[in-house]
Design an enzyme around this catalytic site. Sequence first.
Site, PDB file in Angstrom:
ATOM      1  N   ARG A 514     -21.878  12.317  -0.809  1.00  0.00           N
ATOM      2  CA  ARG A 514     -21.307  13.348   0.398  1.00  0.00           C
ATOM      3  C   ARG A 514     -22.279  14.244   0.611  1.00  0.00           C
ATOM      4  NH1 ARG A 514     -16.737  10.832   2.313  1.00  0.00           N
ATOM      5  NH2 ARG A 514     -16.490  12.862   3.362  1.00  0.00           N
ATOM      6  N   VAL A 515     -22.222  14.558   1.922  1.00  0.00           N
ATOM      7  CA  VAL A 515     -22.970  15.717   2.380  1.00  0.00           C
ATOM      8  C   VAL A 515     -22.127  16.691   2.871  1.00  0.00           C
ATOM      9  CG1 VAL A 515     -24.637  14.356   3.112  1.00  0.00           C
ATOM     10  CG2 VAL A 515     -23.083  14.466   4.713  1.00  0.00           C
ATOM     11  N   ASP A 516     -20.742  16.391   2.676  1.00  0.00           N
ATOM     12  CA  ASP A 516     -19.822  17.709   3.097  1.00  0.00           C
ATOM     13  C   ASP A 516     -19.259  18.471   1.801  1.00  0.00           C
ATOM     14  OD1 ASP A 516     -18.211  15.516   2.260  1.00  0.00           O
ATOM     15  OD2 ASP A 516     -16.964  15.194   3.824  1.00  0.00           O
ATOM     16  N   ASP A 517     -18.118  19.251   1.909  1.00  0.00           N
ATOM     17  CA  ASP A 517     -17.616  19.853   0.719  1.00  0.00           C
ATOM     18  C   ASP A 517     -16.427  18.970   0.183  1.00  0.00           C
ATOM     19  OD1 ASP A 517     -19.262  21.882   0.870  1.00  0.00           O
ATOM     20  OD2 ASP A 517     -17.994  22.781   2.441  1.00  0.00           O
ATOM     21  N   VAL A 518     -16.895  17.528   0.053  1.00  0.00           N
ATOM     22  CA  VAL A 518     -15.985  16.670  -0.894  1.00  0.00           C
ATOM     23  C   VAL A 518     -16.822  16.277  -2.298  1.00  0.00           C
ATOM     24  CG1 VAL A 518     -14.927  14.411  -1.030  1.00  0.00           C
ATOM     25  CG2 VAL A 518     -14.952  16.003   1.159  1.00  0.00           C
TER      26      VAL A 518
END
Length: 648
Positions: A514-518
């Site tokens: 993941r590249v997001d805050d997940v």
Amino acid sequence: MSKGAHISSREQYDKLYRQSLDDPEAFWGDIAESFHWHKRWEKPFCRCNFDMNKGPISIEWLVGAQTNLCYNAVDRHVEAGHGDRVAFYWEGNDLNQDSKVTYRQVQDMVCKIANYLKSIGVKKGDDVTIYMPMIPELPAAMLACARIGAVHSVVFAGFSADSLAGRIMDSRPHVILTASAVKRGAKPISLKTIVDDAVTKCEEEGHKIPFVVVFDHSLAQKRSEVPFTSGQDVWWQDVIDPQPIECDVEWMDAEAPLFKLYTSGSTGKPKGVQHSQAGYMLGSATTFKYVFDHRPDDVYWCTADCGWITGHSYVTYGPMLNGATQVIFEGIPTYPDAGRAWDLVDKYKITVLYTAPTAIRSLIQKGDSFVTKYSRKSLRLLGSVGEPINPEAWKWYYEVGGDKRCPIVDTWWQTETGMHMITPLPGATTLKPGSATLPFFGVEPAVLNDQGQELEGEAEGYLVIKRPWPSCMRTLAGDHERFEKTYFEIYKGYYFTGDGCRRDKDGYYWLTGRVDDVINVSGHRIGTAEVEGALDNHPACAEAAVVPFAHDIKGQGIYAFVTLMDGYDYPPDESLRKELVAMVRKVIGPIATPDVIHWAPGLPKTRSGKIMRRILRKIASKEEDSLGDTSTLADPSVVEQLLNLRGK
Ligand code: PRX
């Protein structure tokens, strides 16, 4: 390569893939012919806008058609003379607990549930929350909703009362279907107690739940021990069992909602990912058929729970739409010992096994003897899902689990995509361990750089999808704006997956996370913001910042930096750590348990007050030697302070 496979060569894959992009209507229309339609589709076959520059995002497939997924997944097979085929071999948590359910019996079960739901006033479009263990009644309840056009919202029966309450309040169900308890491993968990807490919470917020139906799962808990509120609760066995076994299906518009499933995002509360009827049917059924190269004599076992998308698409819908025989298992693969999964393989002569890298890693740890004492001769294909599979796990799965005989299909997809998107086809794709390989039919991926430009050939960047596919989510329940913002606004004209990837010289895709805050914990998505919010509930917590770190079994673990209210010393009393962990388990559920709590008198922030998570990630990964530029920190001394408190 397998000669008898549905797709038996790379050339055949290439040809069909090209066709699926050049003429989606011909490709998917041809597939659609094998299902039952109450009303056929019209022109245009697909009416979609994937580009926010051109207006609101909208996705419609098989425009004008009417069908019913339950009819296609159950009645169609019974009417074709396959009523006696086993739909489910159910295996309980404890040894020697098992049962068998045929397609005709599923039909009876589904009709009874559907008739009961109708009797209490559930209508087309109404929501039904399902919070149940992996027993045949769970997929049957989902299909019963589909039969009458109710929208199911299955909540994994491992989520806490708070999480369940949040999902109930968002979807406002007419009824909750649950069970007394579940047994996964040594100890039963009282689901009914959790439901009661959730219902109380909802009532405190002004949401009355009219009905709670409780399946008496006496193998997990004695009926006399189950909390029961008369006037609100009814026993499943009392109200559903006596219902008639005939129930007309409700013909549903192609685009009517089928279900919502809540999943974590990078911000705010979980999102209700909403899928619709006809497109989801085509996507889940077609991928099941080709990716698992389904054959009528297969015994298939997907270890996922129906509370996740994998259980929706590859337990309830995909397999049943293909009339498959499958195993469903209430327990865990390490109970009573680490041989349980392979014991089931031999017991049911399982041919196709679909599981997650985290499960594989936990079995590796226990040693090969738990595997090799079982024959496993029936296996012909292995599948992986949920997170990138590391080369060591891949090799072990292939060499030990599958005796070097069985290809591994590493399937990349998401709750939002509804179906496999990048995956090998066992008869056609040369495998590369660790790569999800090539796009499925109709799926057109692209790799973008930071500026949103499409990269050609070998490339590394953000994975996006360039055109709609049939089982793409249609919206976020009640929040189309958030849907557009999350997935379509960042890179206009593309669906943004939230994943990074690399494409190699052969066009193979390698997912990099993941590249997001997940955070991807054991293949399950946990939003950092959700865990931070849960920690904030504790009166001692002034601020929390949560980041992922590499974890041997879970893939990624949860690392929480916690700043305490004024007046606390660092490190505080050990009991506080336990309380904070307990708070997260209470608010979200055991899957979100933080692995590390790192006391933080201060957090690294920019002068404008933004937490520099890059630095926290480095500290969590013990890579403080490469912290990078810290000159923009408001107070550079916090880094030293944090390092001094490591392990305290
Ligand atoms: O990061 C990717 C990872 O899981 C995310 C989707 O999570 P969820 O919606 O919970 O669905 C899980 C089951 C489909 C993706 O964004 N992921 C899933 N499968 C893979 C994967 N990462 C790498 N390889 C996979 N095979």
